[in-house]
Design a protein around this motif. Structure first.
Motif, short mmCIF file in Angstrom:
data_model
loop_
_atom_site.label_atom_id
_atom_site.label_comp_id
_atom_site.label_asym_id
_atom_site.label_seq_id
_atom_site.Cartn_x
_atom_site.Cartn_y
_atom_site.Cartn_z
N PRO A 218 0.81 -1.18 0.20
CA PRO A 218 0.09 0.04 -0.10
C PRO A 218 1.06 1.30 -0.03
CG PRO A 218 -0.24 -1.03 2.06
CD PRO A 218 0.72 -2.01 1.33
N VAL A 219 0.40 2.24 -0.63
CA VAL A 219 1.10 3.63 -0.86
C VAL A 219 0.16 4.46 -0.21
CG1 VAL A 219 1.81 5.38 -2.44
CG2 VAL A 219 2.27 2.86 -2.84
N VAL A 220 0.81 5.75 0.43
CA VAL A 220 0.35 6.84 0.94
C VAL A 220 1.12 8.27 0.40
CG1 VAL A 220 -0.11 8.38 2.95
CG2 VAL A 220 -0.41 5.99 3.00
N VAL A 221 0.06 8.80 -0.65
CA VAL A 221 1.14 10.00 -1.10
C VAL A 221 0.89 11.09 -0.17
CG1 VAL A 221 0.74 11.55 -3.13
CG2 VAL A 221 0.38 8.96 -3.36
N SER A 222 1.89 11.94 -0.35
CA SER A 222 1.61 13.36 0.46
C SER A 222 2.51 14.44 -0.41
CB SER A 222 2.11 13.22 1.78
OG SER A 222 3.58 13.01 2.06
N PRO A 223 2.32 15.59 0.11
CA PRO A 223 3.11 16.75 -0.51
C PRO A 223 4.35 16.62 0.21
CG PRO A 223 1.53 17.49 0.79
CD PRO A 223 1.25 16.17 0.81
N ALA B 30 1.86 2.81 -11.83
CA ALA B 30 1.85 1.45 -10.88
C ALA B 30 1.81 2.11 -9.41
CB ALA B 30 3.32 0.95 -10.96
N VAL B 31 2.28 3.40 -9.25
CA VAL B 31 1.96 3.96 -7.52
C VAL B 31 0.52 4.37 -7.32
CG1 VAL B 31 2.74 5.98 -6.11
CG2 VAL B 31 4.53 4.63 -7.56
N LEU B 32 0.16 5.01 -8.36
CA LEU B 32 -1.27 5.41 -8.19
C LEU B 32 -2.21 4.05 -8.06
CD1 LEU B 32 -3.05 7.80 -8.06
CD2 LEU B 32 -3.40 7.58 -10.62
N ALA B 33 -1.81 3.02 -8.55
CA ALA B 33 -2.73 1.80 -8.55
C ALA B 33 -2.74 1.00 -7.11
CB ALA B 33 -2.26 0.71 -9.39
N ARG B 34 -1.64 1.47 -6.36
CA ARG B 34 -1.34 1.06 -4.91
C ARG B 34 -1.70 2.12 -4.11
NH1 ARG B 34 3.85 0.31 -6.64
NH2 ARG B 34 4.59 0.85 -4.51
N THR B 35 -2.03 3.17 -4.41
CA THR B 35 -2.33 4.44 -3.24
C THR B 35 -3.60 4.16 -2.64
OG1 THR B 35 -1.07 5.99 -4.63
CG2 THR B 35 -2.79 6.97 -3.17
N GLN B 36 -3.60 3.94 -1.41
CA GLN B 36 -4.78 3.91 -0.50
C GLN B 36 -5.19 5.26 0.11
OE1 GLN B 36 -4.84 0.39 1.97
NE2 GLN B 36 -3.71 -0.87 0.48
N LEU B 37 -4.29 6.11 0.26
CA LEU B 37 -4.53 7.49 0.84
C LEU B 37 -3.75 8.69 0.21
CD1 LEU B 37 -5.84 8.97 3.31
CD2 LEU B 37 -3.83 8.12 4.74
N PHE B 38 -4.14 9.63 0.53
CA PHE B 38 -3.52 10.94 -0.18
C PHE B 38 -3.86 11.93 0.74
CE2 PHE B 38 -2.31 12.25 -4.65
CZ PHE B 38 -1.89 13.64 -4.11
N ARG C 48 -10.88 18.62 -8.46
CA ARG C 48 -11.46 17.90 -9.48
C ARG C 48 -10.63 16.86 -10.10
NH1 ARG C 48 -13.81 22.81 -12.06
NH2 ARG C 48 -16.02 23.02 -11.23
N GLU C 49 -9.29 17.17 -10.38
CA GLU C 49 -8.34 16.27 -10.87
C GLU C 49 -8.09 15.05 -9.80
OE1 GLU C 49 -3.82 15.92 -12.61
OE2 GLU C 49 -4.72 18.05 -12.40
N LEU C 50 -8.14 15.51 -8.56
CA LEU C 50 -7.64 14.51 -7.35
C LEU C 50 -8.71 13.44 -7.35
CD1 LEU C 50 -5.92 13.61 -4.93
CD2 LEU C 50 -6.95 15.25 -3.50
N PHE C 51 -10.18 14.43 -7.03
CA PHE C 51 -11.45 13.09 -7.11
C PHE C 51 -11.43 12.44 -8.31
CE2 PHE C 51 -12.64 16.78 -3.99
CZ PHE C 51 -12.40 15.84 -2.95
N GLU C 52 -11.23 12.83 -9.52
CA GLU C 52 -11.13 11.85 -10.53
C GLU C 52 -10.22 10.75 -10.36
OE1 GLU C 52 -10.67 14.26 -13.98
OE2 GLU C 52 -12.48 15.58 -13.60
N LEU C 53 -9.00 10.93 -9.84
CA LEU C 53 -7.78 10.00 -9.67
C LEU C 53 -8.57 8.99 -8.76
CD1 LEU C 53 -4.45 11.95 -9.29
CD2 LEU C 53 -5.26 10.22 -11.13
N ALA C 54 -9.08 9.42 -7.65
CA ALA C 54 -9.85 8.64 -6.54
C ALA C 54 -10.91 7.86 -7.03
CB ALA C 54 -10.27 9.65 -5.51
N ASP C 55 -11.60 8.25 -8.17
CA ASP C 55 -12.64 7.33 -8.71
C ASP C 55 -12.14 6.26 -9.73
OD1 ASP C 55 -14.77 8.82 -7.38
OD2 ASP C 55 -15.21 10.20 -9.17
N ARG C 56 -10.92 6.25 -9.96
CA ARG C 56 -10.48 5.30 -11.01
C ARG C 56 -10.25 3.97 -10.35
NH1 ARG C 56 -5.44 8.46 -13.75
NH2 ARG C 56 -6.69 10.09 -14.79
#
Length: 197
Positions: A118-123, A162-170, A189-197
């Motif tokens: 699992p991946v957590v993305v952060s700034p 590949a990272v986005l596919a494993r992302t569970q939290l941003f 909008r872009e972030l929520f679109e990513l979450a909907d994938r």
């Protein structure tokens, strides 16, 4: 002990305190503390009065979700502040003692360590609890640099598939800390679109 504790770094403010320890104050200058961001103003009297009036309630533990009236007040404030329908105070509002508690708890609640890597993305730069919460939840932190070239906004397009596919939290911070960048509607909008994938 949880072996993941060994992956944690020294808390930045603890490290900063050790770095500045023993440095004498400059006698001609007033010190401006730009470290931890603690309130610098006295507690308003109305808060002191409210706390004093509520002292009798300190003999019992509060409910985990907080009083219904408080949650409803928070939901109403969010609706007024952001011009949105009021969040459901029963299912979408949870008072916490501070942002660190909430940021840590959400990672422990939503990360599924049984899913592969699992991946957590952060700034980046980031509030250290993002990294610590990710590591202790069994996730790998992934950092999006917020630099002048992208107006200090995380570049969502830079996340490898590949990272986005494993992302569970941003984790997202707006205005950014310490950059001050405010994320616009298009970013959200872009972030929520990513979450909907």
């Amino acid at each position: 002990m949880n072996p993941r504790l060994d992956t944690l770094q020294t808390y930045p403010f603890q490290k900063l305190s050790s770095l500045v320890a023993g440095i004498p104050a400059h006698s001609d200058l007033t010190r401006v503390n730009l470290s931890i961001g603690e309130p610098a103003h006295p507690t308003p009297q109305l808060l002191k009065d409210a706390l004093t009036r509520a002292l009798s309630g300190l003999s019992v533990y509060p409910s985990t979700q907080g009083p219904a009236a408080l949650r409803q007040s928070i939901a109403n404030w969010a609706a007024r502040r952001y011009g949105i329908p009021a969040p459901d105070a029963e299912t979408q509002v949870l008072p916490v003692n501070g942002s660190r508690e909430a940021l840590f708890a959400i990672a422990q609640a939503v990360i599924d360590p049984t899913r592969p890597d699992p991946v957590v993305v952060s700034p980046n730069p980031f509030y250290q609890i993002y990294e610590g919460a990710a590591l202790l939840a069994g996730a790998t932190p992934y950092y999006l640099n917020t630099v002048p070239g992208n107006a200090y906004v995380p570049d969502l397009a830079a996340i490898p598939a590949a990272v986005l596919a494993r992302t569970q939290l941003f984790y997202v911070c707006s205005p950014g800390n310490p950059t001050g960048a405010v994320l616009d509607l298009e970013f959200w909008r872009e972030l929520f679109e990513l979450a909907d994938r």
